[in-house]
Design a protein around this motif. Structure first.
Motif, short mmCIF file in Angstrom:
data_model
loop_
_atom_site.label_atom_id
_atom_site.label_comp_id
_atom_site.label_asym_id
_atom_site.label_seq_id
_atom_site.Cartn_x
_atom_site.Cartn_y
_atom_site.Cartn_z
N LYS A 112 -0.18 -0.53 -5.05
CA LYS A 112 -1.68 -0.51 -4.88
C LYS A 112 -2.20 0.80 -4.92
O LYS A 112 -2.36 1.05 -5.90
N PHE A 120 5.69 -9.94 4.08
CA PHE A 120 5.15 -10.34 2.76
C PHE A 120 5.72 -9.27 1.70
O PHE A 120 5.66 -8.12 1.77
N ASN A 176 9.64 -3.95 -5.48
CA ASN A 176 10.77 -4.57 -4.40
C ASN A 176 11.77 -4.99 -5.07
O ASN A 176 12.92 -5.01 -4.77
N GLU A 231 0.00 -8.54 4.76
CA GLU A 231 -0.36 -10.17 4.73
C GLU A 231 -0.01 -10.76 6.23
O GLU A 231 -0.81 -11.91 6.53
N GLY A 277 3.74 -4.08 -6.91
CA GLY A 277 4.44 -4.11 -5.80
C GLY A 277 5.78 -5.09 -5.84
O GLY A 277 6.76 -4.67 -5.30
N ALA A 278 5.40 -6.42 -6.35
CA ALA A 278 6.61 -7.22 -6.11
C ALA A 278 7.74 -6.54 -7.23
O ALA A 278 8.76 -6.51 -6.63
N GLN A 294 1.46 -1.83 0.73
CA GLN A 294 0.25 -1.82 1.38
C GLN A 294 0.06 -0.84 2.34
O GLN A 294 -1.09 -0.20 2.28
N ASP A 323 9.19 -1.29 2.70
CA ASP A 323 8.04 -1.73 1.90
C ASP A 323 6.88 -1.25 2.02
O ASP A 323 6.09 -1.53 3.17
N GLU A 354 8.56 -4.02 6.45
CA GLU A 354 7.24 -3.34 6.20
C GLU A 354 6.74 -2.26 7.52
O GLU A 354 7.26 -2.70 8.55
C1 LIG Z 1 3.63 -5.67 1.63
C2 LIG Z 1 3.55 -5.99 0.29
N1 LIG Z 1 4.58 -5.89 -0.42
C3 LIG Z 1 4.50 -6.34 -1.74
C4 LIG Z 1 3.36 -6.88 -2.64
C5 LIG Z 1 3.19 -7.30 -3.67
O1 LIG Z 1 2.61 -6.46 -4.28
P1 LIG Z 1 2.06 -7.08 -5.81
O2 LIG Z 1 0.84 -8.11 -5.59
O3 LIG Z 1 1.50 -5.72 -6.46
O4 LIG Z 1 3.04 -7.43 -6.72
C6 LIG Z 1 2.17 -6.77 -1.42
C7 LIG Z 1 1.02 -7.40 -2.06
O5 LIG Z 1 0.02 -7.77 -1.21
C8 LIG Z 1 2.23 -6.34 -0.14
O6 LIG Z 1 1.11 -6.39 0.64
#
Ligand SMILES: Cc1ncc(COP(=O)(O)O)c(C=O)c1O
Length: 429
Positions: free
Chosen positions: A271, A148, A122, A205, A118-119, A236, A233, A200
């Motif tokens: 995810k 988050f 982004n 989170e 996820g990171a 999640q 985003d 989001e």
């Molecule tokens: C909304 C959101 N963006 C990004 C991330 C980051 O994802 P990752 O842990 O796969 O890097 C998360 C992780 O919980 C998330 O909930």
């Protein structure tokens, strides 16, 4: 000369403490883990190393879309691994092309980039925004307070929570937070340097807080007016978690006329996309889909044949088994039951909110049975849930998140509510 590291001692005894000791000595302690060592899973249940069974209401933090040890995922993995596991992005292969088509078809005209988390998804959107603004010298990305967006350096700069940034300064430049669900603040927040706004669909989170339809539509108008990219985003809250493929599709059901024309310019995913196989992706709307051109972005493992075969299978099963409907129906039932518990035990549950199978249960500010130690009320609640036979995910200090498999069965949902009620009843003064 000592050039051979001695072999670690074998795990001879199936004890949680033995495994914890291995972690204490060898794993960097970035996670505050629960005292549970899991061994296997099947559907929505997992078993720990001592054979205790738990109902998994956390789904590996919204990842295990089809539950654990799903035989169809296993089969897809086995079949694809016999053909081609990895090829690199120097070459074409069919699974990546087919998966990109399947994802874009569910959003709108646009293209997909594949990555691993996820990171990282982004990060790709951040680079898209910078490319977009580059010619005019614009680079800034507005994100929401309490949001988050991941743990990379740019991810923590984008995230609207001070706790993830602490000790990692200076922050990557070009991110600024604005209040969530406040259109006026967004308008005031735009500066001549702004290139994009990222939100989001449901803050995860941050405590399971959905974006309001009017806000989302207002952001779209604002982005048109100021020539900004609207980025979402969906890491999640995406992939059918709310009952539709992407959360904006669910959130805007309340506004059908406006929803027909609505599309963000980019969406990040991860995810549930891989159901436990690590993968991420982002979608970019058509006029901007070629902004990131050859050589501008890449990642070794992104969109491997194996990852894509799994993701294609997950989409196929979700569609065949009507899991979007299940998410919507079972989620509504679950939320309704938790709201019933909130009415019955107001001294324990303050509020219940969420969409589909993304539910947040906010605990009362002070629960007398909880100790005032260093563990937050949400963690103390979840420790009791574990003892009673269920897993869930804490969010902040007071919120317990329910993010189970999208194929959670009605009887499993009932089992979950029963376990939660048994914990809540004991906490009620
Ligand atoms: C909304 C959101 N963006 C990004 C991330 C980051 O994802 P990752 O842990 O796969 O890097 C998360 C992780 O919980 C998330 O909930």
């Amino acid at each position: 000369m000592r050039d051979i590291v001695p072999a670690p001692p074998a795990v001879v005894c199936n004890q949680v403490q033995t495994i914890q000791e291995l972690f204490r000595k060898n794993v960097i302690p970035t996670y505050a883990r629960f005292d549970v060592a899991l061994q296997r899973g099947e559907g929505s249940h997992v078993w720990d190393i001592n054979g205790k069974r738990y109902l998994d209401l956390g789904g590996g933090i919204a990842v295990c879309a089809l539950g654990h040890a799903n035989p169809e995922i296993t089969q897809a993995l086995v079949e694809q691994s016999r053909l081609l596991v990895h090829a690199s992005n120097l070459y074409y292969h069919e699974p990546q092309g087919r998966l990109a088509q399947a994802l874009a078809r569910r959003i709108g005209p646009g293209k997909i980039f594949f990555c691993n988390s996820g990171a990282e998804a982004n990060e790709g959107l951040f680079k898209l925004a910078r490319r977009f603004g580059d010619l005019e010298g614009r680079f800034e990305i507005l994100t929401a307070q309490n949001s988050f967006h991941g743990r990379t350096l740019a991810g923590i700069a984008a995230t609207g929570q001070a706790k993830v940034k602490k000790g990692f300064g200076p922050m990557v430049a070009g991110f600024r937070q604005i209040p969530f669900n406040d259109l006026e603040a967004a308008r005031k927040g735009v500066s001549p340097a702004t290139a994009a706004i990222l939100v989001e669909g449901v803050q995860g989170e941050g405590g399971v807080l959905p974006v309001e339809p009017e806000y989302l539509l207002g952001l779209r108008r604002l982005c048109e007016e100021k020539k900004l990219l609207l980025l979402m985003d969906g890491v999640q809250c995406g992939h059918f978690r709310t009952g539709r493929f992407q959360s904006f599709q669910r959130i805007l059901e309340e506004k059908p006329e406006a929803a027909a024309d609505f599309l963000p310019d980019g969406i990040s995913m991860a995810k549930s996309l891989g159901g436990g196989f690590p993968m991420g992706a982002f979608w970019v709307r058509e006029p901007y889909a070629d902004l990131l051109d050859a050589g501008s972005h890449g990642t070794t493992f992104g969109g491997s044949p194996l990852a894509c075969a799994v993701a294609l299978k997950i989409l196929e099963v979700i569609e065949r088994d009507h899991l979007a409907d299940n998410t919507r129906k079972t989620g509504a039932w679950f939320k309704g039951e938790l709201q019933r518990l909130a009415a019955k035990y107001p001294a324990v549950i303050q509020q219940v909110r969420g969409l589909g199978l993304m539910i947040g249960m906010e605990l009362a500010a002070k629960i007398p049975a909880f100790s005032a130690g260093e563990k937050s009320p949400s963690v103390q609640f979840i420790n009791r849930l574990h003892a009673a036979g269920a897993l869930a995910v804490p969010s902040g200090t007071h919120i317990v998140r329910i993010l189970p498999a999208l194929n959670l069965r009605p009887e499993e949902a009932a089992e979950g509510v029963g376990i939660i009620e048994s914990v809540v009843a004991k906490l009620s003064p």
